[in-house]
Motif scaffolding. Structure first.
Motif, PDB file in Angstrom:
ATOM      1  N   GLY A  73      19.831 -20.340  25.034  1.00 46.36           N
ATOM      2  CA  GLY A  73      19.733 -21.763  25.302  1.00 46.36           C
ATOM      3  C   GLY A  73      20.925 -22.535  24.763  1.00 46.36           C
ATOM      4  O   GLY A  73      21.831 -21.984  24.147  1.00 46.36           O
ATOM      5  N   ARG A  74      20.883 -23.789  24.988  1.00 42.92           N
ATOM      6  CA  ARG A  74      21.932 -24.692  24.530  1.00 42.92           C
ATOM      7  C   ARG A  74      21.825 -24.872  23.013  1.00 42.92           C
ATOM      8  O   ARG A  74      20.756 -25.118  22.484  1.00 42.92           O
ATOM      9  N   TYR A  75      22.950 -24.789  22.314  1.00 44.51           N
ATOM     10  CA  TYR A  75      22.978 -24.944  20.859  1.00 44.51           C
ATOM     11  C   TYR A  75      23.179 -26.412  20.496  1.00 44.51           C
ATOM     12  O   TYR A  75      23.812 -27.172  21.233  1.00 44.51           O
ATOM     13  N   ARG A  76      22.630 -26.789  19.357  1.00 43.47           N
ATOM     14  CA  ARG A  76      22.781 -28.153  18.849  1.00 43.47           C
ATOM     15  C   ARG A  76      24.105 -28.247  18.093  1.00 43.47           C
ATOM     16  O   ARG A  76      24.475 -27.337  17.349  1.00 43.47           O
ATOM     17  N   LEU A  77      24.830 -29.340  18.284  1.00 43.14           N
ATOM     18  CA  LEU A  77      26.106 -29.555  17.606  1.00 43.14           C
ATOM     19  C   LEU A  77      25.906 -30.425  16.373  1.00 43.14           C
ATOM     20  O   LEU A  77      25.342 -31.519  16.464  1.00 43.14           O
TER      21      LEU A  77
END
Length: 106
Positions: free
Chosen positions: A2-6
């Motif tokens: 999934g998309r990672y948090r920055l």
């Protein structure tokens, strides 16, 4: 995957301000804004591609670095368990990014 948090180290904002000032003084505001846009785009792309770049365990364990905007370096670490990318420093035009990273720690 999934998309990672920055997540950004608090001093990353200062890094970007310094880069903007340097470029504006040297090349003009339009060029500075264009290059800053390139850097921000590369940062956003890390959410989808967190494992890019060169692993720089010699600076600190788990650090990755990628070139950006011809003279820049984005330094970050990836936490797969939390699905986070932690931006540690952004250097430009010869700034000693490895020293910046070491001073900031994790």
């Amino acid at each position: 995957m999934g998309r990672y948090r920055l997540l950004r180290h608090p001093q990353v904002a200062s890094d970007l301000d310094d880069i903007l000032a340097l470029l504006a003084n040297y090349s003009g505001k339009d060029t500075a804004m264009r290059i800053l846009g390139e850097i921000e785009t590369a940062v956003r792309e890390l959410a989808d591609l967190p494992h890019v770049g060169t692993v720089r365990d010699d600076v600190y364990h788990g650090l990755r670095a990628i070139p950006v905007a011809r003279k820049g370096v984005i330094c970050f670490a990836v936490d797969d368990d939390r699905q986070e990318v932690r931006l540690v420093a952004i250097g430009y035009a010869g700034r000693e990014w490895a020293r910046m990273v070491r001073e900031r720690g994790r």
